[in-house]
Structures are given as structure tokens and as C-alpha cells.
Design a protein around this motif. Structure first.
Motif: not given
Length: 333
Positions: A284, A261-263, A309-310, A307, A267, A258-259
Motif C-alpha cells: 500500500y 485500486g484506491r481504498h 477506483w480499481g 474502494y 485512503s 485484488w488491485g
């Protein structure tokens, strides 16, 4: 800090066993880890930071083929090792035979997961890492300097966190053990709005006013009957370095979990990968820092708590099974 708790200083390493060690070694190199030493069936890897090693890969003797063996932590004093050695089923204080030496105590958590506590480990000199200044619309830091990056693996600096999925009946007992045994404190948790029960929690090392990573350890609920590691996560230099590593792993044919993206909680910009044996490892960048004044946050369980975004969350991230990579999560009835 202090009192009867064992005071952790930082996270040191994770140790996995693999059925096909040669294949795993290829992944770890492409992931950005550097081999530093081989001892019998174990291979030790470092990043660019001062830790003598951050990952141990070992040839598996387990019929299942892969296993999370242990997590290693640095403690703040020899007194912490003394306290650790007095716990039920803990080892005595011994000389560490791993890179960096020092003293070590081994114990197990309520689910039988091995924990190794180290003190007096010798560190290495940090390696230079690619740095870039960022030009924003209002602040131009890079003047007369160009961004000329090279393709290749990400540059791993350190091990940031790892954690487990726990059967619901054992979740509270496990969380209580970690927070009462060590100076670990919950930063954020995710809860079920119908029951108000926490389902996942992120814990940081409580060092008083000193800022530490948003989480060095986490626990979550699993429908499986046995506790299992979900992932281990490694900090890289910055987002560009992370994306270069993403492309490198993609071009080498490895399986993305997965990725990018932004958690939300923590963060971090995340990028999860299945290794050669099907374990999940994460790159990360740009994570949050907290201290004793940071309030405990609680979020309702939802994709929006994971998340901002992603790509959509794939089934493989939930089940931790490589066969579920790139499979959408089934829509609820």
C-alpha cells in the motif's frame, strides 16, 4: 494512553509458517523483502526502514501447510511489559533471541492468536529509497530533473497492518479485548444498515495528539467457524514504486488477489497478492494519519465503502482462497 492498558508504540512484524519454504522465499524476494538472518527453520526479512525485521517465514510442521503464527508489536516502556506479563496465560519477561534483541512477553488473544510484545529492540539504519518529486499543473517541483525508474520489486518500508476475520459470535468479545488490553482505538467501522451492527472495524494506535496510521489492526466478520488472518500489509515508497512492483510480480507469474485500486477508509492505494502458499499480502501507499481528535467514522457495508477506483472486488478477496482468484463475486439473487 496510560492507565492499566498496555501502550503499543508501533507494529513490528508478522510471522507465518509455510509448507514449501523454498518456494515462499522466492515470492518474498519478488514482493520486495530482504533476507537478513536465518535461525534454525526461520528466515527473517527486513524492509528499507529501521526495523531489524518485519516478516518471519518458518518451515511448517502443520499438516495444513500454512499458518499465521504471531504478530509482533513494540511497546512504549518496560512497564508495559510488566503489565503484559501479569495477564492470564502470558509469559514472563524474557530476552528476545530474534534480530534486534530486547525484551519480550508472549500472550494470546481470545481466539488463541499469539501476540509478542517487544521493548528495547535495537534498530538499524534506514536504507535509501527511490524518491521522485511530483509535477502538478499548478506546482512544478521537479525542474531539470528526470524520472528514470528501474524495473524490479517494490521497496517495502515497513509493516503497516494485519488483521483477522472473526466468527460473528466472537466479534464483539474480540474487539472488546483488543481495545481494553491495548491503546487501540477504532478509527472507522463498516456496519449492516438492517441491524446497525458493525461488521468490520479498523483500529489505530492511540498516541494522543501524535498522528499515527489510520489502522495498524483490523477485525471483520467471517462465515467460517474459526478466526483466521485475512492479510498483512506493507507500506511502499509511493504509487509508482507500487505499480513497478505490481508489474514485477505479474511478470514473475505470481497470483494477484485484488488491485491496483484506491481504498475509501484509510485512503490507501492497495495491491493485494497471494503468496506462494495462498496467504494474502498487500502493498500500500499514501495512507491516512489520525490522532485522538479524529472522530469514529461509520460507513454502510457496500462495495463503495471499500474502494473508489480499481477492478471489481474478486471472490478471492472475500474467501481468502487462491482458487477463487479472478473469480467474480456471484450476483445476489
Amino acid at each position: 494512553m496510560g492507565g492499566s492498558k498496555i501502550n503499543l508504540d508501533s507494529l513490528a512484524y508478522v510471522h507465518y509458517s509455510h509448507q514449501d519454504l523454498a518456494k515462499e522465499e522466492k515470492f518474498l524476494k519478488d514482493f520486495g523483502l530482504e533476507e537478513v538472518e536465518r535461525v534454525d527453520s526461520r528466515v527473517y526479512y527486513r524492509g528499507t526502514g529501521p526495523q531489524p525485521f518485519v516478516y518471519v517465514a518458518e518451515q511448517s510442521t502443520d499438516p495444513q501447510g500454512k499458518r499465521f503464527v504471531a504478530g509482533g508489536w513494540l511497546v512504549q516502556s518496560i512497564d508495559d511489559l510488566e503489565r503484559a506479563s501479569s495477564l492470564p496465560a502470558a509469559s514472563s519477561i524474557k530476552d528476545s533471541k530474534e534480530p534486534g534483541g530486547g525484551k519480550v512477553v508472549t500472550l494470546k488473544d481470545p481466539n488463541g492468536v499469539e501476540i509478542r510484545l517487544l521493548y528495547g529492540q535495537e534498530t538499524l539504519g534506514e536504507k535509501s529509497e527511490p524518491m521522485t518529486s511530483i509535477n502538478t499543473p499548478s506546482e512544478k517541483q521537479r525542474k531539470g530533473e528526470f524520472v528514470r525508474m528501474k524495473t524490479g520489486p517494490s521497496h517495502i518500508h515497513k509493516l503497516g497492518h494485519y488483521g483477522f476475520m472473526i466468527p460473528p459470535a466472537d466479534y464483539k468479545k474480540t474487539l472488546s479485548w483488543y481495545t481494553s488490553t491495548f491503546n487501540l482505538k477504532v478509527t472507522d467501522s463498516v456496519y449492516n444498515p438492517e441491524t446497525n451492527e458493525d461488521l468490520t472495524c479498523f483500529l489505530h494506535i492511540d498516541k494522543g495528539q501524535t498522528y499515527t496510521d489510520h489502522h495498524s489492526f483490523f477485525l471483520g466478520h467471517t462465515p467460517k467457524s474459526k478466526a483466521h488472518v485475512h492479510h498483512a500489509s506493507f507500506e511502499v515508497q509511493h504509487m509508482d514504486d507500487q505499480l513497478l512492483g505490481h508489474d514485477w510480480l505479474t511478470n514473475k507469474g505470481w497470483t494477484n488477489c485484488w488491485g491496483v485500486g484506491r481504498h475509501v477508509l484509510g485512503s490507501q492505494v492497495f495491491d493485494y497478492w497471494f503468496d506462494a502458499m495462498g496467504n494474502i499480502l498487500e502493498h500500500y501507499a499514501d495512507g491516512d494519519l489520525v490522532n485522538e481528535d479524529t472522530p469514529w467514522g461509520r460507513e454502510i457495508e457496500s462495495p463503495e465503502s471499500l474502494y473508489v477506483w480499481g477492478p471489481n472486488i474478486p471472490l478471492g478477496f472475500v474467501t481468502t482462497e487462491m482458487n477463487d482468484a479472478n473469480v467474480p463475486i456471484p450476483a445476489p439473487a
